[in-house]
Design a protein around this motif. Structure first.
Motif, short mmCIF file in Angstrom:
data_model
loop_
_atom_site.label_atom_id
_atom_site.label_comp_id
_atom_site.label_asym_id
_atom_site.label_seq_id
_atom_site.Cartn_x
_atom_site.Cartn_y
_atom_site.Cartn_z
N ASP A 1 -42.83 11.68 -45.01
CA ASP A 1 -41.57 12.39 -45.31
C ASP A 1 -41.28 13.40 -44.21
O ASP A 1 -42.16 14.16 -43.80
CB ASP A 1 -41.65 13.15 -46.63
N GLY A 2 -40.03 13.40 -43.78
CA GLY A 2 -39.53 14.46 -42.92
C GLY A 2 -40.16 14.46 -41.54
O GLY A 2 -40.76 13.48 -41.09
N CYS A 3 -40.01 15.59 -40.87
CA CYS A 3 -40.58 15.75 -39.54
C CYS A 3 -41.01 17.19 -39.34
O CYS A 3 -40.60 18.10 -40.07
CB CYS A 3 -39.56 15.35 -38.46
N ARG A 4 -41.86 17.36 -38.36
CA ARG A 4 -42.32 18.69 -37.99
C ARG A 4 -42.33 18.74 -36.47
O ARG A 4 -43.11 18.05 -35.82
CB ARG A 4 -43.73 18.90 -38.54
N VAL A 5 -41.40 19.50 -35.93
CA VAL A 5 -41.29 19.63 -34.48
C VAL A 5 -41.28 21.12 -34.17
O VAL A 5 -40.29 21.80 -34.44
CB VAL A 5 -40.00 18.97 -33.95
N GLY A 6 -42.37 21.63 -33.67
CA GLY A 6 -42.47 23.07 -33.45
C GLY A 6 -42.28 23.79 -34.78
O GLY A 6 -42.93 23.46 -35.77
N HIS A 7 -41.33 24.71 -34.81
CA HIS A 7 -41.09 25.46 -36.03
C HIS A 7 -39.97 24.86 -36.89
O HIS A 7 -39.49 25.49 -37.82
CB HIS A 7 -40.76 26.91 -35.70
N LEU A 8 -39.58 23.65 -36.55
CA LEU A 8 -38.57 22.95 -37.35
C LEU A 8 -39.24 22.04 -38.37
O LEU A 8 -40.09 21.22 -38.02
CB LEU A 8 -37.67 22.10 -36.44
N GLY B 1 -39.32 8.84 -34.23
CA GLY B 1 -39.63 8.36 -32.88
C GLY B 1 -41.10 8.60 -32.58
O GLY B 1 -41.77 9.37 -33.26
N PRO B 2 -41.61 7.93 -31.53
CA PRO B 2 -43.01 8.13 -31.16
C PRO B 2 -43.23 9.60 -30.81
O PRO B 2 -42.40 10.20 -30.14
CB PRO B 2 -43.20 7.22 -29.94
N GLY B 3 -44.30 10.16 -31.31
CA GLY B 3 -44.58 11.56 -30.98
C GLY B 3 -43.97 12.55 -31.95
O GLY B 3 -44.23 13.74 -31.84
N VAL B 4 -43.14 12.08 -32.89
CA VAL B 4 -42.60 13.02 -33.90
C VAL B 4 -43.51 12.98 -35.12
O VAL B 4 -43.71 11.93 -35.72
CB VAL B 4 -41.15 12.65 -34.30
N GLU B 5 -44.09 14.12 -35.44
CA GLU B 5 -44.99 14.23 -36.60
C GLU B 5 -44.18 14.31 -37.89
O GLU B 5 -43.14 14.97 -37.93
CB GLU B 5 -45.82 15.52 -36.49
N GLY C 1 -19.99 3.20 -41.37
CA GLY C 1 -20.40 2.97 -39.98
C GLY C 1 -21.62 3.80 -39.62
O GLY C 1 -22.30 4.33 -40.50
N ILE C 2 -21.90 3.89 -38.33
CA ILE C 2 -23.01 4.70 -37.84
C ILE C 2 -22.41 5.84 -37.01
O ILE C 2 -21.57 5.61 -36.16
CB ILE C 2 -23.98 3.87 -36.97
N VAL C 3 -22.85 7.06 -37.33
CA VAL C 3 -22.30 8.25 -36.68
C VAL C 3 -23.38 8.85 -35.76
O VAL C 3 -24.56 8.88 -36.13
CB VAL C 3 -21.89 9.28 -37.76
N ALA C 4 -22.97 9.31 -34.59
CA ALA C 4 -23.92 9.94 -33.67
C ALA C 4 -24.35 11.29 -34.22
O ALA C 4 -23.51 12.08 -34.67
CB ALA C 4 -23.28 10.11 -32.30
N GLY C 5 -25.64 11.55 -34.20
CA GLY C 5 -26.16 12.83 -34.66
C GLY C 5 -26.16 13.85 -33.53
O GLY C 5 -25.60 13.61 -32.46
N LEU C 6 -26.80 14.99 -33.78
CA LEU C 6 -26.85 16.05 -32.77
C LEU C 6 -27.88 15.73 -31.68
O LEU C 6 -27.92 16.40 -30.65
CB LEU C 6 -27.18 17.40 -33.43
N ASP C 7 -28.72 14.75 -31.95
CA ASP C 7 -29.69 14.28 -30.96
C ASP C 7 -30.65 15.40 -30.53
O ASP C 7 -30.98 15.53 -29.36
CB ASP C 7 -28.94 13.71 -29.75
N LEU C 8 -31.08 16.19 -31.48
CA LEU C 8 -31.99 17.29 -31.20
C LEU C 8 -33.43 16.92 -31.55
O LEU C 8 -34.38 17.58 -31.11
CB LEU C 8 -31.57 18.54 -31.99
N VAL C 9 -33.58 15.89 -32.38
CA VAL C 9 -34.91 15.41 -32.78
C VAL C 9 -34.88 13.89 -32.66
O VAL C 9 -33.87 13.26 -32.97
CB VAL C 9 -35.20 15.81 -34.26
N ASP C 10 -36.01 13.32 -32.24
CA ASP C 10 -36.06 11.87 -32.03
C ASP C 10 -36.31 11.14 -33.36
O ASP C 10 -37.40 10.64 -33.62
CB ASP C 10 -37.15 11.54 -31.01
N VAL C 11 -35.27 11.12 -34.21
CA VAL C 11 -35.32 10.34 -35.45
C VAL C 11 -34.00 9.60 -35.59
O VAL C 11 -32.97 10.05 -35.07
CB VAL C 11 -35.58 11.21 -36.71
#
Ligand code: GLN
Length: 239
Positions: free
Chosen positions: A180-187, A158-162, A110-120
């Motif tokens: 590959d991956g994402c870069r959001v601030g220091h994450l 998501g839009p705006g996520v590098e 199935g599909i599981v809800a994530g922590l929703d901390l990053v728009d991916v």
């Protein structure tokens, strides 16, 4: 950011999120910190223990689908990873670790809800992405990243996520995306295993700089690491 010379490294749930030796990322950070005369403290957090609120750097590794679904509930209840991202603490999240930070991911059919901390968002994909992965980091001023991937999920930013990097070999986030991956601030999120910080000392040092607030780290002898890098990139025809 620490003002003392103690670097606190939080390794989150390595017994569950520890696929493909990703806990090695913590060892690499500690080793490279000590080589610069810094003291280190490794906080290894088991499921059921609180994620520390004031670590200097956080590491999450890969995991199997079912493990991921369990871990996301624990992390949601705990709140420590969310707090770390809110204060823009340096964090590296690999594969399953990356997927669970997003809005949703596949597990247990199935599909599981994530922590929703990053728009991916991660969906199931076929075929599984398996093999060497090489990327050119975006906007970080560090050399090519190498590692390997092994995931069934396809991730859309998501839009705006590098992205963390542009793919030059392998799949990364999803076929056709070229990222590959994402870069959001220091994450940093990534599909790179290796452990990725063992294969890519420049990324390890960048994380260490952010964790310590040091703008320059003294050089260290990476002769053997660089020789291995050259060999690996050579097998991909990238050198
Ligand atoms: N279970 C996830 C997937 O297959 C992540 C796997 C991993 O962490 N390597 O997509």
């Amino acid at each position: 950011v620490v003002s003392s010379d103690l670097v606190t490294i939080a390794l989150v749930y390595p017994t569950v999120l520890g696929l493909y030796g990703d806990r090695g990322n913590a060892l690499v950070l500690a080793h490279r910190a000590r080589a610069r005369g810094l003291r280190t403290e490794m906080l290894v957090i088991d499921p059921g223990e609180a994620v520390p609120r004031h670590a200097d750097v956080y590491l999450l590794g890969g995991g199997e689908d079912l493990a991921q679904a369990r871990v996301v509930e624990l992390l949601r209840d705990d709140g420590g990873v969310a707090a770390a991202i809110r204060r823009d603490a340096p964090m590296l999240a690999v594969c399953a670790g990356f997927q669970i930070l997003g809005r949703s991911f596949p597990a247990a059919g199935g599909i599981v809800a994530g922590l929703d901390l990053v728009d991916v968002v991660t969906e199931p994909g076929q075929p599984r992405s398996v093999g060497e992965l090489a990327t050119i980091p975006v906007g970080l001023g560090i050399p090519m990243l190498t590692g390997y991937e092994n995931h069934g999920g396809w991730t859309t930013l998501g839009p705006g996520v590098e992205p963390l990097g542009r793919v030059v070999h392998g799949v990364g986030n999803r076929p056709g995306a070229g990222t590959d991956g994402c870069r959001v601030g220091h994450l940093f999120g990534t599909y790179l295993h290796g452990p990725v910080l063992a294969r890519n000392p420049a990324l390890a040092d960048l994380m260490l700089q952010r964790a310590t607030g040091m703008s320059v780290l003294p050089p260290m002898d990476d002769t053997w690491v660089e020789a291995l890098r050259a060999e690996r990139l050579g097998t991909l025809g990238l050198r």
